[in-house]
Design a protein around this motif. Structure first.
Motif: not given
Lengths: 268, 119
Positions: A94, A110-112, A114, A134-136, A138, A140
């Motif tokens: 991360t 802002a994407e944070q 991974q 990242g956030n946009s 995702d 899982s």
């Protein structure tokens, strides 16, 4: 959408991906196939596969910018891939700033971001997969099933292409050996033809050398046939007949000596 | 009477040809040479009706002799008399206008008689 519908759509996307991948004939085509089809299976910013079999190291990176393909004889692993190799199990990062990732892995704060990584060790080869999400985009835990399927497909395809390349190289070697043999055969044939020609020349030369004194002997015998007197035969023809016979003998001996030495020379 | 020139480095060959000519008609004047250079220098003075010329000779061969004749404008009729049965030599001889024939040794008496008659 219901879960069952999602699975059906994903299954179809995977089926499509497998078919396209199967048809690839080069590493570049695999890069293109990944760029076009992978987005229907997974959400990602960057997808990277590193494959190794014997002396083949293949690195394919796919991002929004496109795909890049490296085929090397020495590895070009990224630092996080080195960690995957060492640990031999899936890893998740991360804090990406410490990994020293190349430019295409850079994301907005802002994407944070991974970074997910997997190492698959097979009997003869090894495959590493990395997914930057990242956030946009995702990613899982449920997608891991597909990552494993993709890894299996990629592994068999990449191995197949490597084996084809090895075969091509061996074929090239065999072809060049064949060509070389053809050259040698041509050269030898030419040399034999030249030797034959030389031998023919020698034999013609020899025949002429022998024929000269022989023609004199025949001429002298003709003179006897045409009624030369016993005195002429005794005093003029006989000594010349003897001389010509000796010349013939000498010519023959010379021919034999010369032919023998030519033969020895030609055999060498 | 007709004059015949024999050019052959082998005295024996000249002896044979000369003897046959004498057998056919002793009136023929035979001039024989074992040195082609000497023969060449005397062509103009002897003015032979026929020259019998060997091909394979040291110093100057038959071809050299023919070339020299051509150079000096000597057009006397030449019969090549050689032990060479080579087709190449036969073809080459045809290139000279004054070469009337190509004969392979030994020459038959009848053949020689025919040639002398035509001279």
């Amino acid at each position: 959408m219901k879960d069952s519908q999602i699975y059906r759509v994903t299954y179809e996307a995977f089926s499509r991906f497998s078919t396209v991948l199967m048809r690839c004939r080069s590493f570049e085509e695999i890069g293109d196939a990944l760029r076009v089809n992978l987005k229907y299976l997974l959400n990602f910013h960057v997808f990277r596969v590193s494959f190794n079999w014997e002396d083949y190291f293949i690195h394919i990176t796919v991002s929004a910018a496109g795909s890049s393909v490296q085929v090397r004889e020495q590895h070009d692993y990224l630092p996080h891939e080195q960690q995957l190799l060492e640990k031999g199990r899936p890893l998740l990062w991360t804090d990406l700033s410490v990994l020293g990732l190349p430019a295409e892995f850079r994301l907005a704060e802002a994407e944070q971001g991974q970074l997910w990584g997997w190492a698959f060790n097979r009997e003869k080869c090894q495959i590493l997969l990395s997914v930057l999400a990242g956030n946009s985009k995702d990613f899982s835990g449920r997608d891991v099933t597909f990552v494993k399927l993709i890894a299996e497909n990629l592994e068999s395809k990449l191995l197949e292409l490597c084996l084809f390349q090895v075969l091509d190289k061996k074929n090239e070697v065999i072809s060049s050996i064949n060509e070389n043999q053809q050259r040698v055969i041509k050269l030898r044939t030419q040399q034999i033809a030249e030797k034959n020609e030389r031998l023919m020349e020698i034999s013609i030369l020899n025949a002429h050398q022998v024929r000269e004194p022989l023609s004199r002997i025949l001429g002298l015998i003709n003179m006897i046939d045409h009624g030369s007197s016993p005195e002429v035969i005794q005093e003029k023809i006989m000594p010349r007949l003897r001389r010509s016979s000796e010349d013939l003998d000498e010519a023959l001996q010379e021919v034999i000596t010369k032919a023998t030495s030519e033969l020895i020379e030609l055999k060498a | 009477m007709k004059k015949i020139m024999l050019v052959d480095d082998m005295e024996i060959t000249n002896f044979i040809t000369g003897s046959l000519i004498q057998m056919i008609d002793p009136a023929y004047a035979v001039h024989d040479y074992t040195e082609p250079m000497e023969a060449l220098s005397e062509v103009a003075t002897v003015q032979p009706d026929i020259i019998f010329l060997d091909l394979n000779m040291p110093e100057m061969d038959g071809w050299g002799f023919l070339d020299e004749m051509q150079q000096q404008g000597l057009g006397q009729k030449v019969y090549i008399l050689t032990s060479s049965t080579s087709e190449l030599d036969r073809q080459r001889a045809k290139q000279y206008a004054n070469v009337a024939g190509y004969l392979v040794k030994p020459m038959e008496k009848d053949e020689l008689a025919g040639i002398l008659l035509m001279a």
